[in-house]
Scaffold this active site. Sequence first.
Site, PDB file in Angstrom:
ATOM      1  N   ARG A 123      19.561  31.012  46.334  1.00 45.86           N
ATOM      2  CA  ARG A 123      19.421  32.634  46.295  1.00 45.86           C
ATOM      3  C   ARG A 123      20.791  33.480  46.791  1.00 45.86           C
ATOM      4  O   ARG A 123      20.692  34.476  47.402  1.00 45.86           O
ATOM      5  CB  ARG A 123      18.293  33.258  46.837  1.00 45.86           C
ATOM      6  N   LYS A 145      31.342  42.388  40.630  1.00 49.80           N
ATOM      7  CA  LYS A 145      30.574  42.053  39.206  1.00 49.80           C
ATOM      8  C   LYS A 145      30.595  40.509  38.764  1.00 49.80           C
ATOM      9  O   LYS A 145      31.998  39.993  38.616  1.00 49.80           O
ATOM     10  CB  LYS A 145      30.919  42.901  38.127  1.00 49.80           C
ATOM     11  N   GLU A 187      45.259  46.666  32.257  1.00 49.45           N
ATOM     12  CA  GLU A 187      44.236  47.087  33.457  1.00 49.45           C
ATOM     13  C   GLU A 187      44.997  47.861  34.573  1.00 49.45           C
ATOM     14  O   GLU A 187      44.357  48.841  35.166  1.00 49.45           O
ATOM     15  CB  GLU A 187      43.494  45.720  34.027  1.00 49.45           C
ATOM     16  N   LYS A 229      40.844  50.218  42.855  1.00 50.90           N
ATOM     17  CA  LYS A 229      39.400  49.696  42.312  1.00 50.90           C
ATOM     18  C   LYS A 229      38.500  49.676  43.498  1.00 50.90           C
ATOM     19  O   LYS A 229      37.358  49.963  43.666  1.00 50.90           O
ATOM     20  CB  LYS A 229      39.726  48.286  41.780  1.00 50.90           C
ATOM     21  N   GLU A 239      27.152  50.995  40.245  1.00 48.46           N
ATOM     22  CA  GLU A 239      27.275  51.938  39.125  1.00 48.46           C
ATOM     23  C   GLU A 239      26.188  52.831  39.106  1.00 48.46           C
ATOM     24  O   GLU A 239      25.439  53.139  37.883  1.00 48.46           O
ATOM     25  CB  GLU A 239      27.452  51.041  37.817  1.00 48.46           C
ATOM     26  N   ARG A 244      31.916  54.461  39.130  1.00 49.10           N
ATOM     27  CA  ARG A 244      32.432  53.288  38.843  1.00 49.10           C
ATOM     28  C   ARG A 244      32.682  53.197  37.296  1.00 49.10           C
ATOM     29  O   ARG A 244      33.680  52.341  36.902  1.00 49.10           O
ATOM     30  CB  ARG A 244      31.580  52.269  39.347  1.00 49.10           C
ATOM     31  N   ASN A 248      36.155  52.000  33.345  1.00 50.66           N
ATOM     32  CA  ASN A 248      36.064  51.374  32.029  1.00 50.66           C
ATOM     33  C   ASN A 248      36.798  52.363  31.191  1.00 50.66           C
ATOM     34  O   ASN A 248      36.504  52.398  29.940  1.00 50.66           O
ATOM     35  CB  ASN A 248      34.385  51.478  31.699  1.00 50.66           C
ATOM     36  N   HIS A 251      37.446  50.975  27.680  1.00 49.57           N
ATOM     37  CA  HIS A 251      36.691  49.927  27.397  1.00 49.57           C
ATOM     38  C   HIS A 251      35.605  50.198  26.365  1.00 49.57           C
ATOM     39  O   HIS A 251      34.965  49.136  25.864  1.00 49.57           O
ATOM     40  CB  HIS A 251      36.006  49.469  28.577  1.00 49.57           C
ATOM     41  N   HIS A 255      35.610  47.081  23.872  1.00 47.98           N
ATOM     42  CA  HIS A 255      34.576  46.450  23.722  1.00 47.98           C
ATOM     43  C   HIS A 255      34.148  46.300  22.058  1.00 47.98           C
ATOM     44  O   HIS A 255      33.746  45.192  21.849  1.00 47.98           O
ATOM     45  CB  HIS A 255      33.247  46.763  24.641  1.00 47.98           C
ATOM     46  N   HIS A 269      40.959  40.464  26.259  1.00 46.03           N
ATOM     47  CA  HIS A 269      40.244  41.493  26.661  1.00 46.03           C
ATOM     48  C   HIS A 269      41.228  42.655  27.088  1.00 46.03           C
ATOM     49  O   HIS A 269      41.129  43.788  26.555  1.00 46.03           O
ATOM     50  CB  HIS A 269      39.523  41.144  28.026  1.00 46.03           C
TER      51      HIS A 269
HETATM   52  N1  LIG Z   1      33.943  41.146  36.991  1.00 50.96           N
HETATM   53  C1  LIG Z   1      34.592  42.000  36.281  1.00 50.96           C
HETATM   54  O1  LIG Z   1      34.724  43.193  37.111  1.00 50.96           O
HETATM   55  C2  LIG Z   1      35.444  41.986  35.305  1.00 50.96           C
HETATM   56  C3  LIG Z   1      36.468  42.711  35.056  1.00 50.96           C
HETATM   57  C4  LIG Z   1      37.307  42.561  34.138  1.00 50.96           C
HETATM   58  C5  LIG Z   1      37.402  41.447  33.255  1.00 50.96           C
HETATM   59  N2  LIG Z   1      36.259  40.503  33.689  1.00 50.96           N
HETATM   60  C6  LIG Z   1      36.210  39.367  32.755  1.00 50.96           C
HETATM   61  O2  LIG Z   1      37.269  38.402  32.969  1.00 50.96           O
HETATM   62  C7  LIG Z   1      37.363  37.769  31.871  1.00 50.96           C
HETATM   63  C8  LIG Z   1      39.043  37.587  31.524  1.00 50.96           C
HETATM   64  O3  LIG Z   1      39.663  37.173  32.544  1.00 50.96           O
HETATM   65  P1  LIG Z   1      41.036  36.686  32.143  1.00 50.96           P
HETATM   66  O4  LIG Z   1      41.970  37.646  31.303  1.00 50.96           O
HETATM   67  O5  LIG Z   1      41.590  36.229  33.457  1.00 50.96           O
HETATM   68  O6  LIG Z   1      40.898  35.387  31.060  1.00 50.96           O
HETATM   69  P2  LIG Z   1      40.698  33.681  31.414  1.00 50.96           P
HETATM   70  O7  LIG Z   1      39.852  33.417  32.935  1.00 50.96           O
HETATM   71  O8  LIG Z   1      40.004  33.330  30.414  1.00 50.96           O
HETATM   72  O9  LIG Z   1      42.288  33.342  31.734  1.00 50.96           O
HETATM   73  C9  LIG Z   1      43.130  33.427  30.635  1.00 50.96           C
HETATM   74  C10 LIG Z   1      43.599  32.252  30.192  1.00 50.96           C
HETATM   75  O10 LIG Z   1      44.782  31.811  31.199  1.00 50.96           O
HETATM   76  C11 LIG Z   1      44.575  30.572  31.698  1.00 50.96           C
HETATM   77  N3  LIG Z   1      44.970  30.361  33.030  1.00 50.96           N
HETATM   78  C12 LIG Z   1      44.546  30.876  34.075  1.00 50.96           C
HETATM   79  N4  LIG Z   1      45.206  31.118  35.395  1.00 50.96           N
HETATM   80  C13 LIG Z   1      46.542  30.422  34.694  1.00 50.96           C
HETATM   81  C14 LIG Z   1      47.727  30.359  35.251  1.00 50.96           C
HETATM   82  N5  LIG Z   1      47.912  30.450  36.599  1.00 50.96           N
HETATM   83  N6  LIG Z   1      48.629  29.835  34.421  1.00 50.96           N
HETATM   84  C15 LIG Z   1      48.464  29.519  33.387  1.00 50.96           C
HETATM   85  N7  LIG Z   1      47.358  29.688  32.545  1.00 50.96           N
HETATM   86  C16 LIG Z   1      46.340  30.153  33.382  1.00 50.96           C
HETATM   87  C17 LIG Z   1      43.042  30.315  31.422  1.00 50.96           C
HETATM   88  O11 LIG Z   1      42.744  29.037  31.183  1.00 50.96           O
HETATM   89  C18 LIG Z   1      42.879  30.937  30.000  1.00 50.96           C
HETATM   90  O12 LIG Z   1      43.334  30.188  28.924  1.00 50.96           O
HETATM   91  C19 LIG Z   1      36.339  37.969  30.834  1.00 50.96           C
HETATM   92  O13 LIG Z   1      35.404  37.405  30.705  1.00 50.96           O
HETATM   93  C20 LIG Z   1      35.929  39.503  31.156  1.00 50.96           C
HETATM   94  O14 LIG Z   1      34.819  39.868  30.909  1.00 50.96           O
HETATM   95  C21 LIG Z   1      35.424  40.872  34.704  1.00 50.96           C
HETATM   96 ZN   LIG Z   2      38.551  45.428  31.569  1.00 50.74          ZN
END
Ligand SMILES: NC(=O)c1ccc[n+]([C@@H]2O[C@H](COP(=O)([O-])OP(=O)(O)OC[C@H]3O[C@@H](n4cnc5c(N)ncnc54)[C@H](O)[C@@H]3O)[C@@H](O)[C@H]2O)c1
Ligand SMILES: [Zn+2]
Length: 403
Positions: A123, A145, A187, A229, A239, A244, A248, A251, A255, A269
């Site tokens: 938990r 999130k 972003e 942020k 939210e 918050r 977006n 987005h 999306h 993304h």
């Molecule tokens: N929680 C939130 O508030 C929030 C906000 C925005 C996005 N997200 C989520 O984040 C995700 C996207 O994140 P992302 O863009 O980091 O994608 P990701 O985690 O898939 O990373 C992108 C790619 O980079 C590679 N990688 C990571 N670090 C590396 C490094 N230092 N050197 C080389 N390669 C590397 C990974 O293996 C992957 O192939 C989505 O699932 C999205 O929904 C969440």
């Molecule tokens: Zn985003």
Amino acid sequence: MENRTVTVDLDDRSYDITIGMGLLEKAADFIPMSLSNKSVFIIYDESVLNYAETVANNINSTDAKSVYLVGVPSGESSKSFASVQSITEQILEKGISRNSLVIAVGGGVIGDLAGFCASILLRGVPFVQIPTTLLSQVDSSVGGKTGINTAQGKNLIGAFYQPIAVIIDTETLETLPERQVLAGYAEIVKCGLLYDAKFYAWLEEHGRAVTQLKHAHLVRAIETSVIIKAEVVKADETEQTGMRALLNLGHTFGHALEAAAGYDGRLLHGEAVSIGTIMALDLSARLKFITEDDFDRVIDHFEEIGLPTDLSVISPPLTASMDKYIETMRRDKKAVDGQMQFIVCKKIGKAAVHSDVSEKLIREIFRDTFGPDYQAILASQTVTEFKMKGVRGLWKSAFSSQS
Ligand SMILES: NC(=O)c1ccc[n+]([C@@H]2O[C@H](COP(=O)([O-])OP(=O)(O)OC[C@H]3O[C@@H](n4cnc5c(N)ncnc54)[C@H](O)[C@@H]3O)[C@@H](O)[C@H]2O)c1
Ligand SMILES: [Zn+2]
């Protein structure tokens, strides 16, 4: 250059974000709990094993009881119930207690997934984010999130669960492919557009240096984005008030594009957010909140940096019908009773939620965003004019005929 620290001020859930170079080797210094005799679980993206090992070596040099590495395959498909089951069972097998620590090392996929696992293990156990993509450093690691995807959509299962620290080592970006750097920049520029006109103007001048990873510029861009942020999250952590939702910007459109691409790697993304932000500003201009000049100014900046502004980057092209985009947007988490919600810019640096938008207008914006390659989609539309004038040319004529 000294490390920079930003505090996310959330009463007893407050935490520090530390930004600097070479922080992986001294990660334990930034973890605000004693590791003495504790078990530490590092959930990491398999493509950044070396970074996870650097963190593990550092934790091993403390008096922590044990450090376990839990690898997860790269990619969005790891944000699944199957991964949650596999990770949590591996961790339970090793033996976890309430005062153990979970650390995420990787991009947003790992942060969202590991954070969700940390929120449900016993938990809730303490959790630290060590983001290694630009997108996760400026966005997903901050704000609490966490979540996974299901067949019904992205991030529909999850929890608000704040980390106890975020450690941003900018050196990790040196191995990040340029396409991913640009996706993260989308972003960053979004933050300026929605909250801080001065920051946006600074990006117009220095954005190139940021995407070229010039250290001082990079740190300033990351720090400013996380300050923005953090402020928004502080005002509306879960939210409730709509504040918050401003994060977006771009987005709702983005999306819908991501869903149409089926998360198959054709559209990251951040790329969807880039195109979606242009669409949101297009909407803001058509609603006469911002001027045509402002809209052009933003397109110019995106083009200069190399951010996508229309769908011509997606190959092979998306084949979803216009109805499908509208349907996806009506089902978006942010939609209220099927009424689409849009974040618009009232001016550059100031966003607002807007729901009073006609479907016709949204269809027009989609139509103008489809590049000339999207004739299959456009076949059902009355856009012969479109093919002749090109994407933004048509928009301009539509704009002037309305004004
Ligand atoms: N929680 C939130 O508030 C929030 C906000 C925005 C996005 N997200 C989520 O984040 C995700 C996207 O994140 P992302 O863009 O980091 O994608 P990701 O985690 O898939 O990373 C992108 C790619 O980079 C590679 N990688 C990571 N670090 C590396 C490094 N230092 N050197 C080389 N390669 C590397 C990974 O293996 C992957 O192939 C989505 O699932 C999205 O929904 C969440
Ligand atoms: Zn985003």
